[in-house]
Enzyme design. Structure first.
Site, mmCIF file in Angstrom:
data_model
loop_
_atom_site.group_PDB
_atom_site.id
_atom_site.type_symbol
_atom_site.label_atom_id
_atom_site.label_comp_id
_atom_site.label_asym_id
_atom_site.label_seq_id
_atom_site.Cartn_x
_atom_site.Cartn_y
_atom_site.Cartn_z
ATOM 1 N N LYS A 1 -1.919 -1.742 -4.052
ATOM 2 C CA LYS A 1 -3.351 0.239 -3.605
ATOM 3 C C LYS A 1 -2.495 0.737 -3.515
ATOM 4 O O LYS A 1 -0.833 0.830 -3.052
ATOM 5 C CB LYS A 1 -3.310 -0.303 -2.364
ATOM 6 C CG LYS A 1 -4.722 1.097 -1.912
ATOM 7 C CD LYS A 1 -5.692 1.109 -0.760
ATOM 8 C CE LYS A 1 -6.194 2.462 -0.984
ATOM 9 N NZ LYS A 1 -7.025 1.954 0.130
ATOM 10 N N LYS B 1 0.863 -1.311 -0.108
ATOM 11 C CA LYS B 1 0.030 -0.068 0.225
ATOM 12 C C LYS B 1 0.734 1.279 -0.043
ATOM 13 O O LYS B 1 1.561 1.775 0.983
ATOM 14 C CB LYS B 1 -0.721 -0.055 1.353
ATOM 15 C CG LYS B 1 -1.766 1.092 1.168
ATOM 16 C CD LYS B 1 -2.612 1.027 2.806
ATOM 17 C CE LYS B 1 -3.544 2.111 2.715
ATOM 18 N NZ LYS B 1 -4.863 2.436 3.782
#
Length: 324
Positions: A249, A196
Site C-alpha cells: 500500500k 505500507k
C-alpha cells in the site's frame, strides 16, 4: 525472426487480442472498502472521494446486498468513531458493542457468505490520530501491539473472517496470531499491511474517517517510500509471524514493490489502490482531462499484472459496471 514472426498478427482485432490477453480483471479480484458511521438512514458522500460514501448500519445492509448481487464477495470494514469515544488507549476498539463489532455482525447477518475483513489499527480510536499509543510525543510499539491483539480477538468474536492490521508496529502479526490461537480462532486469517508506505496519497481516506494525525506524521512507523529491500524484509517477517495474506500500500507508484514481493513469497499478495489514487482519476475525469473508465481499467490491470492476487479498490463497483 522477421518476417516469419510478425508480432502484430496477435493484435489485429479485439477478438484475437482478447484470446491471447495475459491479465484478466474480474469481480473476484476485488476487496471492497466500506466506511461505517453511527446513526440511522445515513449515506454521506465523502467530499474528497466523489461517489463514495459512509453508511450507517441500516444502509450498510443494502450496500452489502448490492455488492453481493454484483459478484463482489469480500469487504474491508472501517469505522468513523465519534470524537467523544476517542482516547489514547483505544478503549472503544475493545468494546464488544462498538461500531466495528456491530458492523461485522450486520454484514454477516445480512449476507453470511460475504467475506469480512476488518481494519486493525488505533488511528480511528485515537485522540491523537495515530496508529498507536502516544507517550511523550512518541508512538510506543509494544503497548500498542497488546491492544491490537485484543482488538483482533474482539473482531473475531464478532464474526470477522480476517483481521487486517494496518498499523505497521513491529511484532504485531505474531502477537495477533498467538492471541487468536489462544482464544480458539484458529481459522481466522490475517491479512497484513506488510509494506505500507508513509504516503501523501492517504489524504481523502483520513477525511473519510476523521483520522488525520493530530501532530507530526507517521514516518516513524510507516515505511520510507524511497526504500525497496525493506519491503521484502518486512513482508518475509510478517509471513514468518503468521500472516496469511500480505499487502502493498499504496498501489500504482509501488508496482515495482508488488513484483519484487510476488517473486519472493508463497502467499497471496494484496494491493490497496488508495483514496488519493481514486480521487485523482475522479477529479481529472470530472474536468474532462481523462477517460475515467479507460484509465481506471488500465491502472487496475497494471496492478494485477504486477502480481496482485487481491485488489482493495474504491473502483470495484465501477469495474463491474464496465465489465457488464
Amino acid at each position: 525472426m522477421y518476417p516469419l514472426r510478425r508480432n502484430r498478427r496477435l493484435r489485429t482485432n479485439e477478438s484475437i487480442r482478447s484470446l491471447v490477453r495475459e491479465t484478466i480483471i474480474s469481480p473476484n479480484d476485488f476487496l471492497v472498502p466500506l466506511f461505517v458511521v453511527e446513526g440511522h438512514g445515513v449515506k454521506e458522500e465523502i467530499a474528497s472521494m466523489p461517489n463514495y460514501y459512509r453508511y450507517s448500519l441500516d444502509l450498510l445492509e443494502k450496500e452489502v446486498k448490492d455488492l453481493w448481487a454484483m459478484g463482489l464477495k469480500s469487504v474491508l470494514l472501517f469505522v468513523k468513531v465519534p470524537d467523544q469515544l476517542k482516547d489514547n488507549k483505544g478503549k472503544e476498539a475493545l468494546n464488544p458493542k462498538g461500531l466495528m463489532q456491530r458492523a461485522i455482525k450486520t454484514v454477516k447477518n445480512t449476507c453470511p457468505e460475504m467475506l469480512v475483513m476488518t481494519d486493525v489499527a488505533l488511528d480511528p480510536y485515537s485522540s491523537y490520530g495515530h496508529d498507536g499509543i502516544v507517550e511523550d510525543g512518541q508512538i510506543v510499539n509494544d503497548d500498542t501491539v497488546e491492544v491490537l491483539a485484543n482488538m483482533s480477538v474482539s473482531h473475531a468474536q464478532a464474526g470477522a473472517d480476517f483481521v487486517a492490521p494496518s498499523d505497521m508496529m513491529d511484532g504485531r502479526i505474531l502477537s495477533i496470531r498467538e492471541a487468536l490461537e489462544d482464544e480458539g480462532f484458529i481459522d481466522t486469517g490475517i491479512m497484513s499491511y506488510s509494506a505500507k508506505y508513509a504516503s501523501a496519497f492517504y489524504g481523502p481516506f483520513r477525511d473519510a474517517l476523521d483520522s488525520a494525525p493530530g501532530f507530526g506524521d507517521k514516518k516513524t512507523y510507516q515505511m520510507d517510500y524511497a526504500n525497496r529491500f525493506e519491503a521484502i524484509k518486512e513482508t518475509e517477517m510478517d509471513i514468518d509471524e503468521g500472516a496469511d495474506i500480505v499487502m502493498v500500500k499504496p498501489g500504482l507508484c509501488y508496482l515495482d514493490i508488488v513484483r519484487e514481493i510476488k517473486n519472493e513469497v508463497d502467499v497471496p499478495v494484496a494491493v490497496y489502490q488508495v483514496s488519493g489514487e481514486y480521487a485523482m482519476v475522479k477529479a481529472a475525469a470530472e474536468k474532462g482531462w481523462l477517460d475515467h473508465d479507460a484509465v481506471m481499467m488500465e491502472q487496475l490491470t497494471a496492478i494485477k499484472r504486477a502480481g496482485a492476487n487481491i485488489i482493495a479498490s474504491y473502483f470495484a463497483k465501477d469495474v463491474v459496471r464496465v465489465l457488464g
